[in-house]
Write an enzyme that holds these catalytic residues in place. Structure first.
Site, PDB file in Angstrom:
ATOM      1  CE  LYS A  72       7.031 -12.316   0.363  1.00  0.00           C
ATOM      2  NZ  LYS A  72       6.059 -11.692  -0.550  1.00  0.00           N
ATOM      3  CG  HIS A  73       8.032  -4.681  -1.556  1.00  0.00           C
ATOM      4  ND1 HIS A  73       6.806  -4.448  -0.954  1.00  0.00           N
ATOM      5  CD2 HIS A  73       8.571  -3.452  -1.776  1.00  0.00           C
ATOM      6  CE1 HIS A  73       6.627  -3.150  -0.819  1.00  0.00           C
ATOM      7  NE2 HIS A  73       7.680  -2.514  -1.304  1.00  0.00           N
TER       8      HIS A  73
ATOM      9  CD  GLU B 105      -6.960  -2.629   8.449  1.00  0.00           C
ATOM     10  OE1 GLU B 105      -6.300  -1.588   8.332  1.00  0.00           O
ATOM     11  OE2 GLU B 105      -6.433  -3.756   8.584  1.00  0.00           O
TER      12      GLU B 105
ATOM     13  CB  SER C  44       3.600 -11.291  -4.778  1.00  0.00           C
ATOM     14  OG  SER C  44       4.332 -12.139  -3.912  1.00  0.00           O
TER      15      SER C  44
ATOM     16  CG  ASN D 263      -0.398  -0.161   2.507  1.00  0.00           C
ATOM     17  OD1 ASN D 263       0.707  -0.691   2.644  1.00  0.00           O
ATOM     18  ND2 ASN D 263      -1.087   0.282   3.538  1.00  0.00           N
TER      19      ASN D 263
ATOM     20  CD  GLU E 144       1.828  -0.448  10.591  1.00  0.00           C
ATOM     21  OE1 GLU E 144       0.641  -0.865  10.595  1.00  0.00           O
ATOM     22  OE2 GLU E 144       2.343   0.131   9.636  1.00  0.00           O
TER      23      GLU E 144
ATOM     24  CB  CYS F  71      -2.240   0.240   8.780  1.00  0.00           C
ATOM     25  SG  CYS F  71      -1.789  -1.241   7.860  1.00  0.00           S
TER      26      CYS F  71
END
Length: 463
Positions: free
Chosen positions: A160-161, A367, A163, A137, A234, A268
């Site tokens: 590790k971002h 959420e 995908s 995000n 987080e 978030c």
């Protein structure tokens, strides 16, 4: 999930990437371990020069990288530019302040003598390679707010971002190399979620940080706990936005629109539950709903667009299910609540305000990751606090009141990592950021963040 760039405004797959195999993962782990042993010896001045150079390069790349981000995850181009600029600011802030934040501490002389020492001090040493598992995000900011302090402290990073943002992830690795960081100091791992456990269990990984879903956080925390490795998490948030009678209602409503709709509502720390006192509820609800309804939904590359598409088709489907469940159980749709007409391609959803939300509804507990707001009416501050705290999350909070007694009550009783008065939650490098309860633990940013991945060491000298 495939590692691919899929334009959420059109649904078109633009590029796919091969996942790294075991041999390449091993090579990169070895490179990180070797780089750390060299990099930790650099002085803070040398590290600051490298970080400032990376900031210069990112600033020069702002337009290109903003388009890359918008193409991969759909935020409006203006917001993507702002995200890049925020990263530059944080990098420069840590380059300027790290020496002070990591300065050694000298215990009181009386305590040193009482311990039997001739002298004592406390120093902050880096831990080693840190695995960063990051979300889509804010694909630049989430990474930089980890990387800038971690690198200034002498650690090295393995990213590790998510995908669906591989181009952005590869850009970040290239950025640090272009800035002159030694090879291995910051590497991108194009791997799926299934590979994370093996990497985290590798003895060369000293710690991990994750920003993402509660389920992802639980998984990483379980593995790190088994390995006894430091983690910072987080996770999700369902931040309250409380409006009390002394508030400037016009300003509160205008800011509420930004607080809910920022980043297409996929944040978030976005305000998600809007809790208004009965004396100002009608006025606030009318202004807030009008502001949400007036937002322009459309092509995220257009400068006039306020709300782009959601990042994935599944994300939109999940949001639709929450709204449908709420309406089925009696919620009223004050605006939105559907896919916008004329935008059949891509994963768009109208800004939505739901009134009459009750505990029976999923959106009361879960959420909502998109531009959907839940609106509540309360009779007093006690009820507002009970509702604000009546969630498993505790990331941040927003309270609109000019009454100092009410402010102090909220500081004391609000169960969140931040309390923002007469404004909206926003992260800044000088202030610690993080949550409580199922929003995670540990802190990012500020001095608290840079020391999360340090070995705080007592140095004691005998007489």
């Amino acid at each position: 999930m495939a590692i691919a760039t899929v334009n959420p405004a059109t649904g078109e797959t633009l590029q796919t990437f091969e996942e790294l195999g075991p041999e390449e993962i091993e090579r990169r782990l070895a490179a990180a371990d070797s780089a750390f042993r060299r990099f930790r010896g650099l002085g803070l001045g040398e590290r600051a020069a490298l970080l400032n150079r990376a900031a210069e390069l990112l600033e020069a790349d702002q337009e290109d990288v903003a388009r890359k981000v918008t193409t991969e995850m759909g935020k409006p181009l203006a917001a993507a530019r702002a995200e890049a600029a925020k990263c530059v600011k944080a990098m420069r802030w840590y380059a300027a302040h790290a020496a002070e934040l990591l300065s050694e501490e000298r215990p009181a002389e009386a305590d040193v003598r009482d311990s039997g020492a001739a002298a004592a001090r406390v120093v902050h040493r880096p831990l080693g390679p840190v695995l960063a598992v990051m979300p889509w995000n804010f694909p630049l900011w989430q990474v930089i707010r980890f990387a800038a302090p971690a690198l200034m402290a002498g650690n090295v990073g393995l990213l590790k971002h998510a995908s669906n943002v591989p181009r952005t992830a590869l850009y970040l690795e290239e950025l640090f190399l272009r800035a002159g960081y030694p090879a291995g100091c910051f590497q991108t791992l194009l791997v799926g979620a299934a590979a994370v456990e093996g990497i985290l269990r590798d003895p060369r990984i000293a710690a991990a940080t994750l920003t993402g879903s509660e389920s992802a956080g639980r998984s990483v925390a379980a593995v790190a706990g088994d390995e006894v490795k430091k983690t910072v998490l987080e996770l999700g948030g369902s931040d309250p936005y409380v409006v009390l009678p002394s508030a400037d209602i016009e300003q509160a409503a205008r800011t509420a629109v930004t607080a809910r709709a920022q980043n297409n509502g996929q944040s978030c720390i976005a305000a998600k539950r809007f809790i208004a006192h009965r004396d100002v509820y009608d006025d606030f609800a009318a202004r807030f709903t009008g502001g949400m309804a007036a937002l322009t939904v459309g092509d995220p590359m257009a400068e006039s667009t306020d709300i782009g598409p959601l990042s994935t088709e599944k994300g939109r489907a999940d949001l639709e299910e929450l709204v449908e469940d709420a309406v089925r159980h009696g919620a009223r749709t004050l605006c939105g609540g559907r896919r916008p007409p004329g935008l059949e391609r891509g994963w768009f959803y109208e800004p939505t305000v739901l009134a009459g939300v009750t505990p029976r509804m999923r959106i009361h507990r879960e959420e909502a990751f998109g531009p959907v707001a839940a609106l509540y009416r309360v009779d007093d501050l006690d009820e507002a606090l009970a509702l604000a705290n009546g969630t498993s999350f505790g990331l941040s909070s927003n309270v609109w009141t000019r009454d100092e007694a009410e402010q102090e009550r909220c500081v004391r009783d609000m169960e969140a990592g931040g309390v923002y008065f007469n404004g909206m939650t926003a992260s800044h490098p000088a202030f610690p950021f993080g949550g409580v309860k199922r929003s995670g633990y540990g802190r990012e940013l500020s001095g608290y963040g840079i020391r999360e991945f340090c070995n705080t060491t007592t140095v004691w000298y005998g007489p």
